[in-house]
Every structure is written in C-alpha cells, then in structure tokens.
Design a protein around this motif. Structure first.
Motif, PDB file in Angstrom:
ATOM      1  N   ALA A  27      47.733  33.400  61.404  1.00  0.00           N
ATOM      2  CA  ALA A  27      48.767  32.610  60.473  1.00  0.00           C
ATOM      3  C   ALA A  27      50.178  33.000  60.717  1.00  0.00           C
ATOM      4  O   ALA A  27      51.063  31.974  60.532  1.00  0.00           O
ATOM      5  N   TRP A  28      50.617  34.478  61.016  1.00  0.00           N
ATOM      6  CA  TRP A  28      51.866  34.719  61.354  1.00  0.00           C
ATOM      7  C   TRP A  28      52.480  33.903  62.440  1.00  0.00           C
ATOM      8  O   TRP A  28      53.638  33.310  62.316  1.00  0.00           O
ATOM      9  N   SER A  29      51.842  33.850  63.483  1.00  0.00           N
ATOM     10  CA  SER A  29      52.214  33.039  64.693  1.00  0.00           C
ATOM     11  C   SER A  29      52.291  31.541  64.707  1.00  0.00           C
ATOM     12  O   SER A  29      53.120  30.928  65.207  1.00  0.00           O
ATOM     13  N   ALA A  30      51.378  31.044  63.492  1.00  0.00           N
ATOM     14  CA  ALA A  30      51.500  29.590  63.262  1.00  0.00           C
ATOM     15  C   ALA A  30      52.361  29.218  62.054  1.00  0.00           C
ATOM     16  O   ALA A  30      52.782  28.013  61.780  1.00  0.00           O
ATOM     17  N   GLN A  31      52.973  30.383  61.688  1.00  0.00           N
ATOM     18  CA  GLN A  31      53.966  30.257  60.214  1.00  0.00           C
ATOM     19  C   GLN A  31      52.984  29.334  59.213  1.00  0.00           C
ATOM     20  O   GLN A  31      53.412  28.793  58.615  1.00  0.00           O
ATOM     21  N   ALA A  32      51.686  29.940  58.831  1.00  0.00           N
ATOM     22  CA  ALA A  32      51.067  29.174  58.140  1.00  0.00           C
ATOM     23  C   ALA A  32      50.680  30.111  56.978  1.00  0.00           C
ATOM     24  O   ALA A  32      50.957  31.249  57.144  1.00  0.00           O
ATOM     25  N   GLY A  33      50.214  29.754  55.773  1.00  0.00           N
ATOM     26  CA  GLY A  33      49.870  30.384  54.705  1.00  0.00           C
ATOM     27  C   GLY A  33      48.413  31.159  54.858  1.00  0.00           C
ATOM     28  O   GLY A  33      47.630  30.173  55.591  1.00  0.00           O
ATOM     29  N   LEU A  34      48.421  32.258  54.461  1.00  0.00           N
ATOM     30  CA  LEU A  34      46.808  32.654  54.645  1.00  0.00           C
ATOM     31  C   LEU A  34      46.091  33.022  53.070  1.00  0.00           C
ATOM     32  O   LEU A  34      46.797  33.359  52.156  1.00  0.00           O
ATOM     33  N   HIS A  35      44.952  32.335  53.112  1.00  0.00           N
ATOM     34  CA  HIS A  35      44.362  32.300  51.671  1.00  0.00           C
ATOM     35  C   HIS A  35      42.961  33.249  52.048  1.00  0.00           C
ATOM     36  O   HIS A  35      42.258  33.148  53.063  1.00  0.00           O
ATOM     37  N   THR A  36      42.731  34.529  51.215  1.00  0.00           N
ATOM     38  CA  THR A  36      41.492  35.300  51.398  1.00  0.00           C
ATOM     39  C   THR A  36      40.525  34.971  50.328  1.00  0.00           C
ATOM     40  O   THR A  36      41.030  34.342  49.188  1.00  0.00           O
TER      41      THR A  36
END
Length: 152
Positions: A27-36
């Motif tokens: 998520a960090w490297s893709a600049q994406a949001g993370l959902h758990t």
C-alpha cells in the motif's frame, strides 16, 4: 495495474500479521489505501457475547480499535507514516464477507496469508485463502507458509 485500494483480511494470528506487513508495504509503495477486515463467525460472536455480557457494537468497536492499532504498530516498525487505512469488522462467513467488502469498497487487490487460525478445518473445508485465490473478482497476493517462514 493501478492499485488504489488494498484489502488485508486479518485474524490476528502470526501469519495474518505477516500478511498485513506485506499489505502495508505494498500500500505504501503503491500509494494506495489499505482496508483491514476481521470477520467474526456467528458462533464465536454468540459465545463471546454471552461470556462477557456485552453487545455486538462494543465487540465490533474493540476489534476495530485492535485492528487500527496493529496497522499503526506495523507502520511504525516499517518507518511509514501517514498510510490511509480503514478497519472493517463484520459478522458472517469469511469468504463471503471478504468478497462483499471487495465490492462495497471497490478494492482492487487482496493481500492474504494462507493458513491463519483455521488450520484445523483446512482438510475438511479448504482454507479461506484458497477459496479467495480461486474465486476472487480481483487480483490476489497470497503468501504461502514458506514465504511467511522466510520473511519471519
């Protein structure tokens, strides 16, 4: 592939934590949001609610807080700040809830560790991770036991 939203199903097992570490990194490297997502089975919820004399709302809030803190802990360990993430806690069957979250939240990548807490039932029903890999409507990054052992 343009990854904007990543789903990391978690059950708080060591393998699930390692899967979450991978999800955070991706998520960090893709600049994406993370959902758990943590799915509570109806039987486990009934037993826990009766034993502790509480309601589903308080149980759900407690698990969501635990999920949030776990993501924050992993972000600190990896020296990552400002990762956008949301916690989901649902009641139901894990695979159904994972796919429901994928649709509702427009997830475009699932990161899942094989063989979390359900190891004993794998022989009878197949693992949640296996079903997710086989039937997912979006790409799945699946961590095998070997990959997790090497990373640990």
């Amino acid at each position: 592939m343009n990854v904007k939203r990543i789903l990391a199903p978690i059950d708080f097992s060591p393998r699930s934590r390692e899967g979450l570490r991978w999800a955070v990194t991706i998520a960090w490297s893709a600049q994406a949001g993370l959902h758990t997502l943590h799915v509570v089975s109806p039987g486990a919820a009934d037993a826990d609610l009766k034993e502790k004399s509480r309601d589903w709302g308080s149980m759900r809030a407690e698990i969501a807080t635990h999920s949030y803190l776990l993501v924050e802990e992993i972000c600190r360990e990896l020296s990552i700040a400002g990762l956008e993430h949301r916690e989901h806690v649902t009641l139901g069957e894990a695979v159904d809830e994972i796919f429901g979250t994928v649709i509702r939240e427009r997830i475009n990548l699932i990161v899942i560790a094989a063989h979390g807490l359900s190891d004993a039932s794998d022989a009878l029903m197949g693992s949640v991770a296996e079903k997710v890999v086989r039937f997912s409507p979006v790409p799945v990054f699946s961590l095998s036991r070997a990959a997790i052992s090497v990373a640990a």
